[in-house]
Design an enzyme around this catalytic site. Structure first.
Site, PDB file in Angstrom:
ATOM      1  N   SER A 252     -31.054  20.738  57.615  1.00  0.00           N
ATOM      2  CA  SER A 252     -29.882  20.535  58.474  1.00  0.00           C
ATOM      3  C   SER A 252     -30.319  19.860  59.768  1.00  0.00           C
ATOM      4  CB  SER A 252     -29.266  21.881  58.870  1.00  0.00           C
ATOM      5  OG  SER A 252     -28.765  22.536  57.751  1.00  0.00           O
TER       6      SER A 252
ATOM      7  N   ARG B  43     -25.271  29.565  49.046  1.00  0.00           N
ATOM      8  CA  ARG B  43     -25.450  29.983  50.449  1.00  0.00           C
ATOM      9  C   ARG B  43     -24.740  31.320  50.603  1.00  0.00           C
ATOM     10  NH1 ARG B  43     -22.610  29.407  55.342  1.00  0.00           N
ATOM     11  NH2 ARG B  43     -23.986  29.203  57.152  1.00  0.00           N
TER      12      ARG B  43
ATOM     13  N   LYS C 207     -19.441  28.626  59.590  1.00  0.00           N
ATOM     14  CA  LYS C 207     -20.812  29.000  59.919  1.00  0.00           C
ATOM     15  C   LYS C 207     -20.827  29.661  61.289  1.00  0.00           C
ATOM     16  CE  LYS C 207     -25.369  27.115  60.236  1.00  0.00           C
ATOM     17  NZ  LYS C 207     -26.324  26.140  60.089  1.00  0.00           N
TER      18      LYS C 207
HETATM   19  N1  TZP Z   1     -23.771  23.727  58.103  1.00  0.00           N
HETATM   20  C1  TZP Z   1     -23.239  22.969  59.058  1.00  0.00           C
HETATM   21  S1  TZP Z   1     -21.589  23.149  59.164  1.00  0.00           S
HETATM   22  C2  TZP Z   1     -21.558  24.243  57.874  1.00  0.00           C
HETATM   23  C3  TZP Z   1     -22.847  24.453  57.414  1.00  0.00           C
HETATM   24  C4  TZP Z   1     -23.249  25.332  56.325  1.00  0.00           C
HETATM   25  C5  TZP Z   1     -20.323  24.874  57.364  1.00  0.00           C
HETATM   26  C6  TZP Z   1     -19.481  23.916  56.594  1.00  0.00           C
HETATM   27  O1  TZP Z   1     -18.346  24.572  56.076  1.00  0.00           O
HETATM   28  P1  TZP Z   1     -16.902  23.908  56.073  1.00  0.00           P
HETATM   29  O2  TZP Z   1     -15.998  25.021  55.599  1.00  0.00           O
HETATM   30  O3  TZP Z   1     -16.923  22.778  55.101  1.00  0.00           O
HETATM   31  O4  TZP Z   1     -16.601  23.495  57.484  1.00  0.00           O
END
Ligand code: TZP
Length: 207
Positions: free
Chosen positions: A106, A38, A135
């Site tokens: 998602s 990503r 994010k």
């Molecule tokens: N999709 C939903 S929350 C997220 C993504 C890509 C970020 C998750 O990152 P982290 O650092 O584990 O909270």
């Protein structure tokens, strides 16, 4: 698709000065059994180079490699699958393009989860469970209730995501998650493999 427990996603801004492939290799050594590339910032050439390197790495360890959002890139490096957000390419169109590769979607609400399942997603992401800085355009946290709802109603594999740390994963598991995904807690760790091992122990009820 092949089942998994610990889903590690790249987050290069969390490990300045450390090589992407080395960090993700440590994650795999620690027990991450699916990897997603990503990357919302690198240019096309960099993305291709990094995706190729991660493809090679995941082949070496024989684990699935998923590309976020970019179907062309996924096809170019022969990734095992693609992960799409709600605003990305529609699932049915993605299916036409990637054939029987894995498609993950998602979801933030049960209606989205049910629709993804009905349209043939191979797995769904469920979250963000907690607030996350990782994010930028993330929706409000959906909390553990969403994990409970998904575990009751959804029959395809689901993975909990968003703000999941070693310090809160117990309650995520208790809410019904058998697969978890983390970015910052894994890749920002001084001991990436150790962080993954600790997640696996928790998922196996040993932590
Ligand atoms: N999709 C939903 S929350 C997220 C993504 C890509 C970020 C998750 O990152 P982290 O650092 O584990 O909270």
């Amino acid at each position: 698709m092949r089942d998994f427990r610990l889903y590690a996603i790249t987050g290069e801004n969390f490990h300045p000065g450390r090589e992407l492939v080395e960090v993700m290799e440590q994650a795999i050594i620690g027990g991450a059994d699916i990897i997603q590339y990503r990357d919302k910032t690198s240019g096309r050439e960099d993305r291709l180079r990094k995706a190729k390197a991660l493809r090679e790495l995941t082949r070496k360890y024989d684990i699935p490699f998923i590309v976020n959002d970019d179907v062309d890139l996924a096809l170019e490096v022969d990734a095992d699958g693609i992960h799409l957000g709600q605003g990305d390419l529609p699932l049915e169109e993605a299916r036409r393009r990637v054939g029987d590769k894995v498609i993950g979607i998602s979801t933030h609400a049960i209606e989205e989860a049910l629709l993804a399942q009905e349209q043939g997603a191979d797995y769904i992401g469920a979250g963000p469970v907690y607030a996350t800085q990782t994010k930028a355009d993330v929706v409000d946290p959906v909390g553990l209730d969403y994990i409970r709802e998904v575990s009751r109603q959804i029959t395809i594999p689901f993975v909990a995501i968003g703000g999941i740390k070693l310090g809160n994963v117990d309650e995520v598991i208790e809410a019904g998650a058998t697969r978890v995904c983390a970015i910052s807690e894994i890749v920002s760790s001084d001991d990436v493999a150790g962080a993954c091992r600790a997640f696996i122990d928790k998922l196996e009820g040993k932590g």
